[in-house]
Design a protein around this motif. Structure first.
Motif, PDB file in Angstrom:
ATOM      1  N   PHE A 144      21.294  43.616 -39.548  1.00  0.00           N
ATOM      2  CA  PHE A 144      22.058  44.174 -38.437  1.00  0.00           C
ATOM      3  C   PHE A 144      21.319  45.352 -37.811  1.00  0.00           C
ATOM      4  O   PHE A 144      21.351  45.538 -36.594  1.00  0.00           O
ATOM      5  CB  PHE A 144      23.445  44.594 -38.918  1.00  0.00           C
ATOM      6  N   GLY A 145      20.651  46.153 -38.646  1.00  0.00           N
ATOM      7  CA  GLY A 145      19.840  47.229 -38.107  1.00  0.00           C
ATOM      8  C   GLY A 145      18.681  46.705 -37.281  1.00  0.00           C
ATOM      9  O   GLY A 145      18.384  47.219 -36.196  1.00  0.00           O
ATOM     10  N   ILE A 146      18.029  45.659 -37.773  1.00  0.00           N
ATOM     11  CA  ILE A 146      16.942  45.035 -37.019  1.00  0.00           C
ATOM     12  C   ILE A 146      17.474  44.444 -35.715  1.00  0.00           C
ATOM     13  O   ILE A 146      16.837  44.531 -34.664  1.00  0.00           O
ATOM     14  CB  ILE A 146      16.258  43.944 -37.872  1.00  0.00           C
ATOM     15  N   GLY A 147      18.688  43.863 -35.795  1.00  0.00           N
ATOM     16  CA  GLY A 147      19.288  43.264 -34.609  1.00  0.00           C
ATOM     17  C   GLY A 147      19.548  44.255 -33.499  1.00  0.00           C
ATOM     18  O   GLY A 147      19.615  43.888 -32.321  1.00  0.00           O
ATOM     19  N   ALA A 148      19.693  45.528 -33.849  1.00  0.00           N
ATOM     20  CA  ALA A 148      19.917  46.553 -32.828  1.00  0.00           C
ATOM     21  C   ALA A 148      18.738  46.651 -31.873  1.00  0.00           C
ATOM     22  O   ALA A 148      18.903  47.056 -30.715  1.00  0.00           O
ATOM     23  CB  ALA A 148      20.162  47.909 -33.489  1.00  0.00           C
ATOM     24  N   PHE A 149      17.546  46.274 -32.346  1.00  0.00           N
ATOM     25  CA  PHE A 149      16.348  46.381 -31.533  1.00  0.00           C
ATOM     26  C   PHE A 149      15.791  45.015 -31.135  1.00  0.00           C
ATOM     27  O   PHE A 149      15.091  44.894 -30.138  1.00  0.00           O
ATOM     28  CB  PHE A 149      15.275  47.164 -32.300  1.00  0.00           C
ATOM     29  N   GLY A 150      16.123  43.989 -31.914  1.00  0.00           N
ATOM     30  CA  GLY A 150      15.576  42.657 -31.647  1.00  0.00           C
ATOM     31  C   GLY A 150      16.015  42.071 -30.323  1.00  0.00           C
ATOM     32  O   GLY A 150      15.293  41.274 -29.706  1.00  0.00           O
ATOM     33  N   GLY A 151      17.211  42.464 -29.851  1.00  0.00           N
ATOM     34  CA  GLY A 151      17.700  41.924 -28.586  1.00  0.00           C
ATOM     35  C   GLY A 151      16.924  42.392 -27.372  1.00  0.00           C
ATOM     36  O   GLY A 151      17.105  41.861 -26.264  1.00  0.00           O
ATOM     37  N   ALA A 152      16.037  43.379 -27.543  1.00  0.00           N
ATOM     38  CA  ALA A 152      15.263  43.902 -26.419  1.00  0.00           C
ATOM     39  C   ALA A 152      14.354  42.833 -25.815  1.00  0.00           C
ATOM     40  O   ALA A 152      13.983  42.930 -24.641  1.00  0.00           O
ATOM     41  CB  ALA A 152      14.434  45.105 -26.863  1.00  0.00           C
ATOM     42  N   THR A 153      14.024  41.826 -26.581  1.00  0.00           N
ATOM     43  CA  THR A 153      13.162  40.757 -26.072  1.00  0.00           C
ATOM     44  C   THR A 153      13.841  39.980 -24.949  1.00  0.00           C
ATOM     45  O   THR A 153      13.206  39.630 -23.949  1.00  0.00           O
ATOM     46  CB  THR A 153      12.788  39.785 -27.210  1.00  0.00           C
ATOM     47  N   VAL A 154      15.139  39.724 -25.098  1.00  0.00           N
ATOM     48  CA  VAL A 154      15.857  38.904 -24.123  1.00  0.00           C
ATOM     49  C   VAL A 154      16.670  39.736 -23.138  1.00  0.00           C
ATOM     50  O   VAL A 154      17.016  39.256 -22.059  1.00  0.00           O
ATOM     51  CB  VAL A 154      16.780  37.890 -24.843  1.00  0.00           C
ATOM     52  N   ASP A 155      17.030  40.960 -23.502  1.00  0.00           N
ATOM     53  CA  ASP A 155      17.864  41.791 -22.618  1.00  0.00           C
ATOM     54  C   ASP A 155      17.382  43.242 -22.697  1.00  0.00           C
ATOM     55  O   ASP A 155      18.084  44.126 -23.192  1.00  0.00           O
ATOM     56  CB  ASP A 155      19.329  41.692 -23.048  1.00  0.00           C
ATOM     57  N   PRO A 156      16.170  43.513 -22.203  1.00  0.00           N
ATOM     58  CA  PRO A 156      15.560  44.842 -22.410  1.00  0.00           C
ATOM     59  C   PRO A 156      16.337  45.985 -21.770  1.00  0.00           C
ATOM     60  O   PRO A 156      16.388  47.079 -22.330  1.00  0.00           O
ATOM     61  CB  PRO A 156      14.169  44.690 -21.789  1.00  0.00           C
ATOM     62  N   PHE A 157      16.949  45.763 -20.613  1.00  0.00           N
ATOM     63  CA  PHE A 157      17.634  46.857 -19.931  1.00  0.00           C
ATOM     64  C   PHE A 157      18.884  47.283 -20.683  1.00  0.00           C
ATOM     65  O   PHE A 157      19.133  48.480 -20.871  1.00  0.00           O
ATOM     66  CB  PHE A 157      17.985  46.442 -18.500  1.00  0.00           C
ATOM     67  N   LEU A 158      19.695  46.320 -21.111  1.00  0.00           N
ATOM     68  CA  LEU A 158      20.917  46.648 -21.849  1.00  0.00           C
ATOM     69  C   LEU A 158      20.588  47.308 -23.181  1.00  0.00           C
ATOM     70  O   LEU A 158      21.138  48.363 -23.520  1.00  0.00           O
ATOM     71  CB  LEU A 158      21.751  45.389 -22.078  1.00  0.00           C
ATOM     72  N   VAL A 159      19.704  46.677 -23.949  1.00  0.00           N
ATOM     73  CA  VAL A 159      19.347  47.215 -25.266  1.00  0.00           C
ATOM     74  C   VAL A 159      18.659  48.572 -25.130  1.00  0.00           C
ATOM     75  O   VAL A 159      18.958  49.515 -25.872  1.00  0.00           O
ATOM     76  CB  VAL A 159      18.448  46.219 -26.022  1.00  0.00           C
ATOM     77  N   GLY A 160      17.744  48.685 -24.183  1.00  0.00           N
ATOM     78  CA  GLY A 160      17.060  49.963 -23.972  1.00  0.00           C
ATOM     79  C   GLY A 160      18.028  51.072 -23.598  1.00  0.00           C
ATOM     80  O   GLY A 160      17.917  52.199 -24.085  1.00  0.00           O
TER      81      GLY A 160
END
Length: 410
Positions: A144-160
């Protein structure tokens, strides 16, 4: 041990963080795992009415048991439906008549009530070394901690946006960091029209009673696996989450109350509910409130939100599930960072158990799945084996904390 809250009125500014923590745990649970219930219902060929009843029963049951336990013990005891149990039912219901499955739910729930009354589960929990328990929790939550950053590949603006906002809020107002990223994320999604609420209609759910049927096949193929999967995959890590954050309520009343709740709700479709693990960590850790004695408010809040969702049926769950997956995973991961860091620090603190704790952490993070049993169980087994080999034996049972003013533990 967390102290009980004083009799004085809790200040308003003490409510925001734990309430939002409870809300986030509910959003993550519905947005992340409830799809399994719909998948199992589809496999079983259930009607929309029976599917809505299933949702009503697990939501109301989870909400009420969490409310009762959190209020009684003044600890954030959040309950949830059995996620590994729902995953198991996706395949099991394909070959089991629904009425027989309901009968199996009743048998499984009865077994949990008996286990809670017997007191044996609490004795097992107390024998687990603290470092191993902390490492197990850190390993379970790592993805889950990794998932906090892994989504940046597909949705960089939201995750960033969420990551930057979290870091800035932690710097200037740590207590409201999770509150802030939840609000910022929702505003961002609404501004981009990525959450469509136009067709939302609140409709009351109607429970549907199913007369249970009992068979040897359902006992062996549904009830027994459901009991073992829920015990190893939910109850054990759930209790370790509470212990890791310093909460000492005995496992016995928790298992008993959730078992009784499952028993009552089984004829309406509920497969099983139990003490939560991953979603509970959102409300039990320091992100919910720096004062442990105030975190029980998060358990109350989560219970209220679950009941509201249950009352209004599939409609509100559809709202939670409408959030983008990246929003759910990033929100969950950031909310759990404090718990992951604290667990790792605690696991590595004792030099005598450090290597066994490291093995436990890696084995749990690997999420091994064998014989139909999930990663939490195998991580614990491997870690305890390593601990006994490296240290000779398990430590003696930890002392039982005072239970003055509480229900009997056994």
């Amino acid at each position: 041990m967390p102290s009980r809250p004083s009799s004085s009125i809790i200040q308003l500014n003490d409510l925001a963080s734990p309430i939002v923590a409870g809300l986030v745990s509910v959003i993550v649970n519905y947005g992340g795992t409830f799809i399994l219930v719909f998948q199992a219902a589809r496999v079983a060929g259930l009607s929309p009415e029976l599917t809505a009843s299933w949702m009503w029963s697990v939501s109301i049951g989870v909400g009420l048991t969490g409310l009762i336990l959190s209020w009684r013990y003044r600890e954030p005891i959040i309950t949830a439906w059995s996620t590994p149990g729902a995953a198991f039912l996706v395949t099991a219901l394909a070959t089991t008549p629904y009425a027989e499955a309901v009968g199996a739910y009743i048998i499984s729930a009865t077994a949990f009530v008996a286990l809670g009354i017997s007191g044996y589960f609490e004795k097992v929990v107390r024998m687990i070394p603290h470092g191993i328990a902390s490492a197990l929790l850190a390993g379970i939550l790592l993805q889950f901690g990794i998932g906090a950053f892994g989504g940046a590949t597909v949705d960089p603006f939201l995750v960033g946006l969420l990551i930057v906002a979290y870091v800035l809020l932690k710097r200037f107002t740590a207590r409201y960091a999770v509150v802030g990223i939840l609000l910022i994320g929702l505003l961002f999604l609404l501004a981009q029209n990525r959450v469509d609420l136009a067709g939302l209609q609140l409709k009351l759910a109607t429970p549907v009673f199913t007369m249970p049927e009992f068979s040897l096949n359902a006992l062996l193929s549904v009830a027994l696996p459901l009991f073992l999967i829920t015990l190893s995959g939910q109850y054990m890590p759930g209790m370790l989450v509470l212990r890791n954050d310093g909460f000492k309520t005995s496992a016995n009343p928790i298992v008993t109350v959730t078992g009784l709740g499952s028993l009552v709700m089984a004829p309406f479709g509920s497969h099983a509910f139990n003490v939560a693990a991953i979603t509970a960590a959102i409300a039990t850790g320091p992100e919910a409130h720096e004062d442990p004695s105030k975190r029980w408010i998060g358990g109350i809040a989560a219970g209220v939100f679950y009941v509201l969702v249950g009352v209004f049926g599939v409609t509100l769950a559809a709202v939670f599930m409408a959030f983008p997956a990246t929003f759910i995973t990033t929100l969950a991961g950031l909310a759990l960072l404090g718990t992951i860091g604290g667990s790792l620090a605690s696991a590595m603190a004792d030099p005598t158990s450090r290597e066994a704790a490291l093995i436990t952490f890696l084995a749990s993070a690997a999420n091994i799945n064998m014989l139909g049993v999930g990663g939490a169980f195998w991580g614990l087994v491997i870690g305890l084996f390593a601990y006994m080999v490296l240290n000779g034996k398990l430590p003696p049972k930890r002392a039982v904390p005072s239970t003055a003013g509480r229900l009997p533990a056994e």
